[in-house]
Scaffold this active site. Sequence first.
Site: not given
Ligand code: PLP
Length: 396
Positions: A90, A196, A217-218, A342
């Site tokens: 994000t 992704q 990372g996750h 999210c």
């Molecule tokens: N972009 C995509 C395509 C995602 O799938 C995600 C998380 O689901 C994010 C951004 C955001 O990642 P983060 O959880 O590290 O903020």
Amino acid sequence: MPPVPLAACRDLPSSVTVPAVIYLDHNATTPVLPEVFEAMRPYFCEEWGNPSSAYRFGSKLKGVIEAARAQVAELIGAQPREVIFTSCATESNNAAIHAALKANPRKRHIVTSAVEHSSVLNYCMALQRDGYRVTYLPVDRDGLLKLVDLESAVADETAVVSLMWANNETGVLFPVKEIAEFCRGRGVLYHCDAVQAAGKVEIDVRKVQADYLSLTGHKFHAPKGIGALYVRWKAPFSPLVHGGHQERGLRGGTECVPLIVGTGRAAELARQQLPEYGKRVRSLRDALEEEILSSIPNTELNGHKTERLANTTNITFHGVESEALLILLDQEGICASSGSACLADSDEPSHVVKAMKRESAASREMIRLSFGPANTGTDASGALNALRRSTQMLRG
Ligand code: PLP
């Protein structure tokens, strides 16, 4: 609740904890691999200094961070100096768009798509409230983006194009190489959310010449709370997070050494395991998808059959509310979702499926199943049986 059989874990290190659920939500997050955890462990309790300190107990950790940076760079074909560690994707997405806008203060137009992650869409909407113009490119019924739409949207006042590599809800792939080439030709900065794609398809920034590319990372077996942003060498960058001199002054904040080390190790493992990854998850995904579509009535695939990630399937069960289905699946120990984790607390329909199939209720009646390398055929059949029972019950 069907337990995950031990046979499923045969080739996993003995310390992996297999949850008593069937986890089919790897696009939401992935477990930290034991090798990743082992690599991080010393940096919590023994080597816990501050890398910015002048004494060696702290400063020697700079080398550790650089080693992890090189591992992440290698996953995407970048130079280590082109990788900045962030707190999550994000932040990476926000930072990239912010940098591009700062570089071109007179250009107040952004091009993105209607199916991006909320970390791009909601930032763009906030920028609209600040007077920026944003074009949200449509996708077709299969979730594909047409280059001609991009070509006609980009104008002289466009500061940045932000288009993802792979969609988190459907797995559909965008033509990122062509997008990058077009943006280069037009002299417009290109940001790619590759969250992704990492660990699932080859990412090589020498072939796909984006200016900025986001990772987290996750999604590839590192912990949560750590992201990375690729910034092409000499691409404009001004920090989003102002502070100390960390990350060459490009992102303030004391580095979280354990998470950085974990991300480096996870990136190395993802690169090594990439050739096997697709084969492993595709057969499970395809088998489950075919069974669902052929044996559960009134089901429909969302997303292009082939132009998508090997691990993801997104299916509409007509007449069955996503939320009700997910509750019943949860009761059977199946972890699935109806969109981005999210936004899981919102009762809005999937904005991704809505953009693909505007006229139908498909966006309220769908779920996403996303496989990981540790899933087995038993997981797929457990999910299939649970889906059959749940949809039958909900359809009365
Ligand atoms: N972009 C995509 C395509 C995602 O799938 C995600 C998380 O689901 C994010 C951004 C955001 O990642 P983060 O959880 O590290 O903020």
